[in-house]
Motif scaffolding. Sequence first.
Motif, PDB file in Angstrom:
ATOM      1  N   VAL A 140      -8.256   1.091  -5.312  1.00 40.39           N
ATOM      2  CA  VAL A 140      -8.888   2.281  -4.742  1.00 40.39           C
ATOM      3  C   VAL A 140      -9.580   3.074  -5.851  1.00 40.39           C
ATOM      4  CG1 VAL A 140      -8.443   4.507  -3.640  1.00 40.39           C
ATOM      5  CG2 VAL A 140      -7.278   2.447  -2.811  1.00 40.39           C
ATOM      6  N   PRO A 141     -10.841   3.460  -5.656  1.00 45.06           N
ATOM      7  CA  PRO A 141     -11.523   4.288  -6.670  1.00 45.06           C
ATOM      8  C   PRO A 141     -10.836   5.635  -6.833  1.00 45.06           C
ATOM      9  CG  PRO A 141     -13.083   3.383  -5.068  1.00 45.06           C
ATOM     10  CD  PRO A 141     -11.720   3.120  -4.529  1.00 45.06           C
ATOM     11  N   GLY A 142     -10.849   6.137  -8.046  1.00 46.29           N
ATOM     12  CA  GLY A 142     -10.197   7.411  -8.315  1.00 46.29           C
ATOM     13  C   GLY A 142     -11.152   8.582  -8.358  1.00 46.29           C
TER      14      GLY A 142
ATOM     15  N   HIS B 101       3.458   7.653 -11.118  1.00 50.16           N
ATOM     16  CA  HIS B 101       3.634   6.345 -10.493  1.00 50.16           C
ATOM     17  C   HIS B 101       2.298   5.811  -9.990  1.00 50.16           C
ATOM     18  CE1 HIS B 101       7.940   7.875  -9.801  1.00 50.16           C
ATOM     19  NE2 HIS B 101       7.964   7.003 -10.784  1.00 50.16           N
ATOM     20  N   PHE B 102       1.489   6.686  -9.440  1.00 44.78           N
ATOM     21  CA  PHE B 102       0.174   6.250  -8.973  1.00 44.78           C
ATOM     22  C   PHE B 102      -0.735   5.927 -10.154  1.00 44.78           C
ATOM     23  CE2 PHE B 102       1.863   8.527  -5.326  1.00 44.78           C
ATOM     24  CZ  PHE B 102       1.527   7.674  -4.284  1.00 44.78           C
ATOM     25  N   ARG B 103      -0.565   6.645 -11.250  1.00 44.84           N
ATOM     26  CA  ARG B 103      -1.349   6.307 -12.443  1.00 44.84           C
ATOM     27  C   ARG B 103      -0.955   4.933 -12.971  1.00 44.84           C
ATOM     28  NH1 ARG B 103      -0.839  11.994 -13.528  1.00 44.84           N
ATOM     29  NH2 ARG B 103       1.032  11.669 -14.779  1.00 44.84           N
ATOM     30  N   LEU B 104       0.332   4.608 -12.911  1.00 49.32           N
ATOM     31  CA  LEU B 104       0.767   3.280 -13.332  1.00 49.32           C
ATOM     32  C   LEU B 104       0.183   2.197 -12.427  1.00 49.32           C
ATOM     33  CD1 LEU B 104       4.547   3.853 -14.187  1.00 49.32           C
ATOM     34  CD2 LEU B 104       2.714   3.236 -15.780  1.00 49.32           C
ATOM     35  N   ALA B 105       0.103   2.490 -11.130  1.00 48.88           N
ATOM     36  CA  ALA B 105      -0.459   1.516 -10.190  1.00 48.88           C
ATOM     37  C   ALA B 105      -1.928   1.247 -10.469  1.00 48.88           C
ATOM     38  CB  ALA B 105      -0.279   2.011  -8.753  1.00 48.88           C
ATOM     39  N   ARG B 106      -2.592   2.201 -11.134  1.00 51.81           N
ATOM     40  CA  ARG B 106      -4.010   2.028 -11.413  1.00 51.81           C
ATOM     41  C   ARG B 106      -4.258   1.658 -12.879  1.00 51.81           C
ATOM     42  NH1 ARG B 106      -7.318   5.828 -10.911  1.00 51.81           N
ATOM     43  NH2 ARG B 106      -8.927   4.603  -9.879  1.00 51.81           N
ATOM     44  N   HIS B 107      -3.207   1.207 -13.539  1.00 56.56           N
ATOM     45  CA  HIS B 107      -3.350   0.716 -14.912  1.00 56.56           C
ATOM     46  C   HIS B 107      -4.270  -0.504 -14.917  1.00 56.56           C
ATOM     47  CE1 HIS B 107      -2.263  -1.070 -18.808  1.00 56.56           C
ATOM     48  NE2 HIS B 107      -1.879   0.148 -19.151  1.00 56.56           N
ATOM     49  N   ARG B 108      -4.953  -0.703 -16.026  1.00 52.06           N
ATOM     50  CA  ARG B 108      -5.950  -1.778 -16.104  1.00 52.06           C
ATOM     51  C   ARG B 108      -5.341  -3.150 -15.801  1.00 52.06           C
ATOM     52  NH1 ARG B 108      -8.194  -5.172 -20.089  1.00 52.06           N
ATOM     53  NH2 ARG B 108     -10.427  -5.572 -19.761  1.00 52.06           N
ATOM     54  N   ILE B 109      -4.145  -3.398 -16.306  1.00 54.01           N
ATOM     55  CA  ILE B 109      -3.511  -4.703 -16.070  1.00 54.01           C
ATOM     56  C   ILE B 109      -3.225  -4.898 -14.587  1.00 54.01           C
ATOM     57  CG2 ILE B 109      -1.428  -6.068 -16.528  1.00 54.01           C
ATOM     58  CD1 ILE B 109      -1.303  -4.804 -19.284  1.00 54.01           C
ATOM     59  N   VAL B 110      -2.735  -3.841 -13.928  1.00 50.98           N
ATOM     60  CA  VAL B 110      -2.442  -3.942 -12.497  1.00 50.98           C
ATOM     61  C   VAL B 110      -3.727  -4.150 -11.714  1.00 50.98           C
ATOM     62  CG1 VAL B 110      -1.365  -2.790 -10.525  1.00 50.98           C
ATOM     63  CG2 VAL B 110      -0.441  -2.456 -12.826  1.00 50.98           C
ATOM     64  N   ARG B 111      -4.784  -3.478 -12.104  1.00 51.24           N
ATOM     65  CA  ARG B 111      -6.060  -3.622 -11.404  1.00 51.24           C
ATOM     66  C   ARG B 111      -6.617  -5.032 -11.547  1.00 51.24           C
ATOM     67  NH1 ARG B 111      -9.705   1.702 -12.360  1.00 51.24           N
ATOM     68  NH2 ARG B 111     -10.627   0.907 -10.434  1.00 51.24           N
TER      69      ARG B 111
ATOM     70  N   VAL C  37       7.638  -7.314  -0.457  1.00 52.72           N
ATOM     71  CA  VAL C  37       6.270  -7.837  -0.377  1.00 52.72           C
ATOM     72  C   VAL C  37       5.287  -6.722  -0.071  1.00 52.72           C
ATOM     73  CG1 VAL C  37       4.725  -9.344   0.944  1.00 52.72           C
ATOM     74  CG2 VAL C  37       6.982 -10.174   0.245  1.00 52.72           C
ATOM     75  N   SER C  38       5.635  -5.866   0.876  1.00 53.29           N
ATOM     76  CA  SER C  38       4.733  -4.781   1.268  1.00 53.29           C
ATOM     77  C   SER C  38       4.496  -3.804   0.127  1.00 53.29           C
ATOM     78  CB  SER C  38       5.301  -4.045   2.482  1.00 53.29           C
ATOM     79  OG  SER C  38       5.368  -4.889   3.606  1.00 53.29           O
ATOM     80  N   VAL C  39       5.536  -3.501  -0.645  1.00 53.94           N
ATOM     81  CA  VAL C  39       5.373  -2.589  -1.778  1.00 53.94           C
ATOM     82  C   VAL C  39       4.458  -3.212  -2.838  1.00 53.94           C
ATOM     83  CG1 VAL C  39       6.572  -1.522  -3.730  1.00 53.94           C
ATOM     84  CG2 VAL C  39       7.515  -1.311  -1.430  1.00 53.94           C
ATOM     85  N   ILE C  40       4.643  -4.498  -3.124  1.00 56.04           N
ATOM     86  CA  ILE C  40       3.790  -5.170  -4.113  1.00 56.04           C
ATOM     87  C   ILE C  40       2.331  -5.138  -3.670  1.00 56.04           C
ATOM     88  CG2 ILE C  40       3.224  -7.404  -5.154  1.00 56.04           C
ATOM     89  CD1 ILE C  40       6.226  -8.023  -5.134  1.00 56.04           C
ATOM     90  N   LEU C  41       2.084  -5.459  -2.400  1.00 56.85           N
ATOM     91  CA  LEU C  41       0.704  -5.462  -1.910  1.00 56.85           C
ATOM     92  C   LEU C  41       0.142  -4.049  -1.819  1.00 56.85           C
ATOM     93  CD1 LEU C  41       0.859  -8.212   0.873  1.00 56.85           C
ATOM     94  CD2 LEU C  41       0.216  -8.431  -1.533  1.00 56.85           C
ATOM     95  N   THR C  42       1.001  -3.079  -1.522  1.00 58.11           N
ATOM     96  CA  THR C  42       0.550  -1.686  -1.501  1.00 58.11           C
ATOM     97  C   THR C  42       0.132  -1.222  -2.892  1.00 58.11           C
ATOM     98  OG1 THR C  42       1.952  -1.148   0.396  1.00 58.11           O
ATOM     99  CG2 THR C  42       1.261   0.680  -0.985  1.00 58.11           C
ATOM    100  N   VAL C  43       0.879  -1.632  -3.909  1.00 59.31           N
ATOM    101  CA  VAL C  43       0.497  -1.326  -5.288  1.00 59.31           C
ATOM    102  C   VAL C  43      -0.864  -1.949  -5.600  1.00 59.31           C
ATOM    103  CG1 VAL C  43       1.075  -1.725  -7.711  1.00 59.31           C
ATOM    104  CG2 VAL C  43       2.859  -1.028  -6.110  1.00 59.31           C
TER     105      VAL C  43
END
Length: 364
Positions: free
Chosen positions: A271-273, A196-206, A259-265
């Motif tokens: 965040v740098p990995g 799930h965290f890897r999905l949050a750091r997908h290029r499109i999400v970033r 809203v908080s979950v979207i902004l948390t994502v």
Amino acid sequence: MNDSRGITGTVAVPRQPAETPTPKTRDAFFDNAKYFAIVLVAMGHAWEPLRDSRAVLALYMTMYAFHMPAFIVISGYLSRNFDGRADRVQRLVTGVVVPYVVFQIAYTLYIRRVEGDDNTYLAMFEPRWLMWFLLALLIWRLTIPLWKAVRWPVPLALCVAAVACMQPSLSDDLQIQRVLQFMPFFVLGLVLKPEHFRLARHRIVRLAALPVLAVTAVAAYWAVPRGMRYTWFYHRESAQELGQPWWMGIVATGLIFLVSVILTVCFFALVPGKHRWFTKLGAGTLYGYLLHGFLIRGAQGLDLYDADVMNDQPGALVIATLAAVIGMTLLCTPLVQRVFRPLMEPRMNWLFRRTERPTPATPR
């Protein structure tokens, strides 16, 4: 009797080398996320005296919509292995309960001194300012077996939060409103997996993260003069106490969580990995959290916000932000950790029974 060569009877058996436990490696991404989240906490507290500005209040609301939820999600994720085992209970006591007692007393006395209050009563079950989080963390961790047992933990936690938001009768004891209203973020962290965290750091999400945060800040700027109350994001009051009908507790709980979950994502996406110079500071976020309040309250008590240099609103925001970032960074350093470890992570082996961890069976 065997000698150092491992002789049994007349046959020499070479001794197997003892297995040395491999040190638990820290994940750079989570240390980075903890560091940035705790810096945002300090920035939010440093901005509080500047909220007369519409722009500052919009930024403040945007930050408060996700900085504590992000920190709590991380806390939940890193608490997944808590199972009530004796050594983990010991760490819970020494790393949460003891710091709560010490700093609850310290903040009560310090804030009264700053405010000129001569009251000597110590309310140990009414968390003082920052201390609500440690008490909440204790309660959340103790309820982990429940969330692991139920079929739909996050929806259940949201239902509990919504019911709490409709209950103006809940007292200030244990800051129970905050404990229950923030609890869905902790439970969300419990059920998340590394993918799930890897999905949050997908290029499109970033790529989308900064635009989403910017749009949120613009929306907050629009909402400020239209009666939007930033105290919704404190999660410490019921809907009725915020001037709304009881059913708004249900609506607000769901909307704010979304809203908080979207902004948390978005926050996790930025965040740098990899290891950076600040990565090691992620191990000291508890120290920064508990200590920075003395600096914030001290600055307010010394009327530093009334200085001439703070009269210019943009300049005041820059100064407060830099002071918060630098101060929090210094408070998370290994040197501060070494100095304050006896207060925040005492060993206290004298208090606990000696127990041995179960060892895995050796294959024959």
